[in-house]
Design a protein around this motif. Structure first.
Motif, PDB file in Angstrom:
ATOM      1  N   LEU A 274       0.830  -1.221   0.000  1.00  0.00           N
ATOM      2  CA  LEU A 274       0.000   0.000   0.000  1.00  0.00           C
ATOM      3  C   LEU A 274       0.856   1.259   0.000  1.00  0.00           C
ATOM      4  CD1 LEU A 274      -2.886  -0.917   2.501  1.00  0.00           C
ATOM      5  CD2 LEU A 274      -2.944  -0.973   0.005  1.00  0.00           C
ATOM      6  N   PHE A 275       2.085   1.135  -0.500  1.00  0.00           N
ATOM      7  CA  PHE A 275       3.027   2.257  -0.437  1.00  0.00           C
ATOM      8  C   PHE A 275       2.460   3.515  -1.106  1.00  0.00           C
ATOM      9  CE2 PHE A 275       6.691   4.859  -1.412  1.00  0.00           C
ATOM     10  CZ  PHE A 275       7.332   4.834  -0.186  1.00  0.00           C
ATOM     11  N   GLY A 276       2.549   4.636  -0.357  1.00  0.00           N
ATOM     12  CA  GLY A 276       2.079   5.907  -0.900  1.00  0.00           C
ATOM     13  C   GLY A 276       0.570   6.103  -0.772  1.00  0.00           C
ATOM     14  N   LYS A 277      -0.151   5.058  -0.405  1.00  0.00           N
ATOM     15  CA  LYS A 277      -1.612   5.172  -0.319  1.00  0.00           C
ATOM     16  C   LYS A 277      -2.085   5.517   1.086  1.00  0.00           C
ATOM     17  CE  LYS A 277      -2.809   2.638  -4.329  1.00  0.00           C
ATOM     18  NZ  LYS A 277      -2.358   1.346  -4.827  1.00  0.00           N
ATOM     19  N   ILE A 278      -1.256   5.213   2.085  1.00  0.00           N
ATOM     20  CA  ILE A 278      -1.566   5.613   3.469  1.00  0.00           C
ATOM     21  C   ILE A 278      -0.296   6.223   4.066  1.00  0.00           C
ATOM     22  CG2 ILE A 278      -3.433   3.961   3.927  1.00  0.00           C
ATOM     23  CD1 ILE A 278      -1.421   2.056   5.150  1.00  0.00           C
ATOM     24  N   ASP A 279      -0.484   7.095   5.072  1.00  0.00           N
ATOM     25  CA  ASP A 279       0.680   7.783   5.632  1.00  0.00           C
ATOM     26  C   ASP A 279       1.390   6.984   6.710  1.00  0.00           C
ATOM     27  OD1 ASP A 279       0.240   9.908   4.006  1.00  0.00           O
ATOM     28  OD2 ASP A 279      -0.911  11.060   5.488  1.00  0.00           O
ATOM     29  N   TYR A 280       0.623   6.164   7.432  1.00  0.00           N
ATOM     30  CA  TYR A 280       1.209   5.571   8.633  1.00  0.00           C
ATOM     31  C   TYR A 280       0.739   4.138   8.840  1.00  0.00           C
ATOM     32  CZ  TYR A 280       3.263   5.646  13.319  1.00  0.00           C
ATOM     33  OH  TYR A 280       4.047   5.402  14.409  1.00  0.00           O
ATOM     34  N   ILE A 281       1.685   3.311   9.323  1.00  0.00           N
ATOM     35  CA  ILE A 281       1.347   1.936   9.717  1.00  0.00           C
ATOM     36  C   ILE A 281       1.854   1.752  11.138  1.00  0.00           C
ATOM     37  CG2 ILE A 281       1.668  -0.517   9.236  1.00  0.00           C
ATOM     38  CD1 ILE A 281       2.590   0.544   6.325  1.00  0.00           C
ATOM     39  N   LEU A 282       0.940   1.410  12.026  1.00  0.00           N
ATOM     40  CA  LEU A 282       1.314   1.138  13.408  1.00  0.00           C
ATOM     41  C   LEU A 282       1.904  -0.275  13.443  1.00  0.00           C
ATOM     42  CD1 LEU A 282       1.138   2.405  16.249  1.00  0.00           C
ATOM     43  CD2 LEU A 282      -1.110   1.310  16.480  1.00  0.00           C
ATOM     44  N   ASP A 283       3.155  -0.365  13.914  1.00  0.00           N
ATOM     45  CA  ASP A 283       3.869  -1.644  13.844  1.00  0.00           C
ATOM     46  C   ASP A 283       3.642  -2.475  15.102  1.00  0.00           C
ATOM     47  OD1 ASP A 283       5.541  -3.728  13.354  1.00  0.00           O
ATOM     48  OD2 ASP A 283       7.359  -2.522  13.060  1.00  0.00           O
ATOM     49  N   GLY A 284       2.979  -3.588  14.955  1.00  0.00           N
ATOM     50  CA  GLY A 284       2.756  -4.483  16.095  1.00  0.00           C
ATOM     51  C   GLY A 284       3.455  -5.812  15.894  1.00  0.00           C
ATOM     52  N   GLY A 285       4.493  -5.823  15.058  1.00  0.00           N
ATOM     53  CA  GLY A 285       5.216  -7.066  14.802  1.00  0.00           C
ATOM     54  C   GLY A 285       4.412  -8.020  13.933  1.00  0.00           C
ATOM     55  N   LEU A 286       4.834  -9.272  13.933  1.00  0.00           N
ATOM     56  CA  LEU A 286       4.132 -10.290  13.136  1.00  0.00           C
ATOM     57  C   LEU A 286       2.829 -10.684  13.826  1.00  0.00           C
ATOM     58  CD1 LEU A 286       6.830 -12.907  12.014  1.00  0.00           C
ATOM     59  CD2 LEU A 286       5.605 -11.243  10.613  1.00  0.00           C
ATOM     60  N   CYS A 287       1.772 -10.838  13.049  1.00  0.00           N
ATOM     61  CA  CYS A 287       0.478 -11.221  13.628  1.00  0.00           C
ATOM     62  C   CYS A 287       0.577 -12.640  14.191  1.00  0.00           C
ATOM     63  CB  CYS A 287      -0.613 -11.176  12.572  1.00  0.00           C
ATOM     64  SG  CYS A 287      -0.781  -9.554  11.827  1.00  0.00           S
ATOM     65  N   SER A 288       0.109 -12.827  15.427  1.00  0.00           N
ATOM     66  CA  SER A 288       0.295 -14.134  16.060  1.00  0.00           C
ATOM     67  C   SER A 288      -0.513 -15.231  15.380  1.00  0.00           C
ATOM     68  CB  SER A 288      -0.039 -14.064  17.554  1.00  0.00           C
ATOM     69  OG  SER A 288      -1.362 -13.622  17.727  1.00  0.00           O
ATOM     70  N   LYS A 289      -1.757 -14.958  15.034  1.00  0.00           N
ATOM     71  CA  LYS A 289      -2.584 -16.006  14.395  1.00  0.00           C
ATOM     72  C   LYS A 289      -2.221 -16.159  12.922  1.00  0.00           C
ATOM     73  CE  LYS A 289      -5.138 -17.048  17.912  1.00  0.00           C
ATOM     74  NZ  LYS A 289      -4.910 -18.332  18.590  1.00  0.00           N
ATOM     75  N   GLY A 290      -2.180 -15.051  12.195  1.00  0.00           N
ATOM     76  CA  GLY A 290      -1.746 -15.107  10.796  1.00  0.00           C
ATOM     77  C   GLY A 290      -2.850 -15.401   9.795  1.00  0.00           C
ATOM     78  N   ILE A 291      -4.068 -15.638  10.257  1.00  0.00           N
ATOM     79  CA  ILE A 291      -5.175 -15.882   9.336  1.00  0.00           C
ATOM     80  C   ILE A 291      -6.397 -15.136   9.892  1.00  0.00           C
ATOM     81  CG2 ILE A 291      -6.276 -17.993  10.253  1.00  0.00           C
ATOM     82  CD1 ILE A 291      -5.764 -19.151   7.366  1.00  0.00           C
ATOM     83  N   GLU A 292      -7.300 -14.707   8.998  1.00  0.00           N
ATOM     84  CA  GLU A 292      -8.392 -13.836   9.423  1.00  0.00           C
ATOM     85  C   GLU A 292      -9.321 -14.482  10.451  1.00  0.00           C
ATOM     86  OE1 GLU A 292      -7.511 -14.487   6.350  1.00  0.00           O
ATOM     87  OE2 GLU A 292      -7.308 -12.634   5.203  1.00  0.00           O
ATOM     88  N   SER A 293     -10.145 -13.593  11.044  1.00  0.00           N
ATOM     89  CA  SER A 293     -11.119 -14.047  12.035  1.00  0.00           C
ATOM     90  C   SER A 293     -12.174 -14.942  11.391  1.00  0.00           C
ATOM     91  CB  SER A 293     -11.801 -12.837  12.676  1.00  0.00           C
ATOM     92  OG  SER A 293     -12.488 -12.085  11.692  1.00  0.00           O
ATOM     93  N   THR A 294     -12.767 -15.775  12.207  1.00  0.00           N
ATOM     94  CA  THR A 294     -13.909 -16.600  11.789  1.00  0.00           C
ATOM     95  C   THR A 294     -15.163 -15.733  11.884  1.00  0.00           C
ATOM     96  OG1 THR A 294     -12.800 -18.525  12.713  1.00  0.00           O
ATOM     97  CG2 THR A 294     -15.174 -18.730  12.310  1.00  0.00           C
ATOM     98  N   ILE A 295     -15.946 -15.699  10.789  1.00  0.00           N
ATOM     99  CA  ILE A 295     -17.161 -14.866  10.788  1.00  0.00           C
ATOM    100  C   ILE A 295     -18.387 -15.740  11.036  1.00  0.00           C
ATOM    101  CG2 ILE A 295     -18.598 -13.270   9.468  1.00  0.00           C
ATOM    102  CD1 ILE A 295     -16.159 -12.351   7.986  1.00  0.00           C
ATOM    103  N   VAL A 296     -19.137 -15.384  12.073  1.00  0.00           N
ATOM    104  CA  VAL A 296     -20.285 -16.190  12.487  1.00  0.00           C
ATOM    105  C   VAL A 296     -21.552 -15.337  12.523  1.00  0.00           C
ATOM    106  CG1 VAL A 296     -21.261 -17.556  14.388  1.00  0.00           C
ATOM    107  CG2 VAL A 296     -18.820 -17.722  13.875  1.00  0.00           C
ATOM    108  N   GLY A 297     -22.586 -15.797  11.840  1.00  0.00           N
ATOM    109  CA  GLY A 297     -23.907 -15.175  11.925  1.00  0.00           C
ATOM    110  C   GLY A 297     -24.861 -16.138  12.607  1.00  0.00           C
TER     111      GLY A 297
END
Ligand code: TXA
Ligand code: MG
Length: 319
Positions: A154-177
């Motif tokens: 996303l270079f140049g498209k946003i000004d800032y990225i808050l760095d929290g290191g590598l994501c621990s889970k690494g895969i998106e949330s489970t969506i439940v309805g």
């Protein structure tokens, strides 16, 4: 310019000034903005090049906020929230009017979750509004799990990225309805169907790709690298059908003697599915950046979080 840093006050100030920034969560990095401001939401869709028909998840700091944004919460949803929040569970619940229609693409339900990443929680606590945040990748591309990958795509498209290191889970949330008191999984994710069933007593999986997609995250083409991508149950057999040069592999546990080491990524040498999920998108980004002719990936054992890993690999190879 796009900067990476860990200055929470700067992130707060940008968000309060209607900017869109990259934020870490335990699943993947998000492209975040004020969920209550329709013009900010429009900006998120533009940066992501995402169709307006594909709604966004809102992120809250704690469960006491929930009733401000949703109504008619089924008892089973409360139970799941109590058990899995903060964490990689997203619930589809009837939205209140404060949530702009553009957040939900006009659907009556809003997707909501409380992330467990400490920096995300710290940030949300300092804000007077929830954050809408899709994964911080251009529409259809691989989700990022590091600040560096967000910066690259996303270079140049946003000004800032808050760095929290590598994501621990690494895969998106489970969506439940919910249909009544029955939980329905609309997107497989970091929490397995078995884990949901253990708490709720029952669970169904919605696999209907096209008939009125309630969760467009179930669309077949998604999470895909630019490089041609193939999926197999048997790496050694598959490798025989392609030239070795120009081939990269994404294997579960074992290296192949047939392919140069730098063109291989292993998800988990010990065979841990949690570790495999944690490494998945990072490895896909790396292999894709090599600009090879093809990437061949291997299915992982189809249980626990492995079900979501295979789901992502299937979608990546559907193109
Ligand atoms: O782990 C995650 O969920 C990450 C982090 C950043 O929280 N977010 C994420 O957002 O994966 P996104 O936008 O990349 O994927 C959310 C999926 C989309 O497929 C969207 O269609 C679906 O959730 N979704 C969002 N709101 C919905 C709604 N109101 N009804 C049905 N599906 C919805
Ligand atoms: Mg996404």
């Amino acid at each position: 310019m796009t900067y990476i840093g860990n200055d929470i006050e700067r992130a707060v100030s940008l968000l309060e000034n209607d900017q869109v920034i990259g934020i870490p969560t335990e699943t993947v990095y998000g492209l975040a903005g004020n969920a209550l401001n329709p013009s900010v939401i429009t900006k998120i869709y533009e940066v992501k090049k995402r169709p307006l028909t594909n709604p966004l998840i809102i992120h809250l700091s704690d469960v006491t906020q929930l009733h401000k944004y949703v109504k008619n919460i089924p008892a089973i949803a409360e139970k799941l929230a109590e058990h899995f929040w903060p964490g990689p569970l997203t619930l589809l619940l009837p939205k209140r009017d404060v949530i702009p229609d553009i957040v939900t693409s006009g659907f009556p339900n809003v997707a909501v979750r409380i992330p467990s990443h400490p920096l995300a929680i710290q940030l949300l606590r300092k804000l007077s509004f929830p954050l809408a945040a899709p994964s911080a990748n251009p529409f259809g591309y691989i989700s990022p799990t590091s600040a560096e990958d967000v910066k690259r795509i996303l270079f140049g498209k946003i000004d800032y990225i808050l760095d929290g290191g590598l994501c621990s889970k690494g895969i998106e949330s489970t969506i439940v309805g919910f249909e009544g008191e029955t939980p329905i999984i609309y997107r497989l994710g970091a929490i397995s169907p078995e884990a949901i069933k253990k708490i709720a007593g029952k669970v169904e999986i919605n696999n209907k790709h096209n008939a009125k997609p309630i969760s467009p995250g179930m669309h077949p083409f998604h999470y895909a690298p630019n490089t041609s991508f193939y999926l197999t149950d048997n790496m050694e057999v598959m490798l025989k059908t392609f030239p070795r040069t120009g081939t990269g592999i994404l294997a579960f546990k074992n290296l192949s003697p047939l392919i140069p080491l730098e063109n291989q990524d292993i998800l988990s040498t010990s065979g841990s599915l949690d570790e495999a999920a944690h490494n998945l998108y990072k490895a896909l980004h790396r292999l894709d950046s090599l600009k090879l002719d093809r990437i061949i990936a291997e299915r992982v054992p189809n249980n626990g979080i492995g079900i979501a890993i295979n789901d992502r690999l299937e979608r990546a190879s559907a193109k």
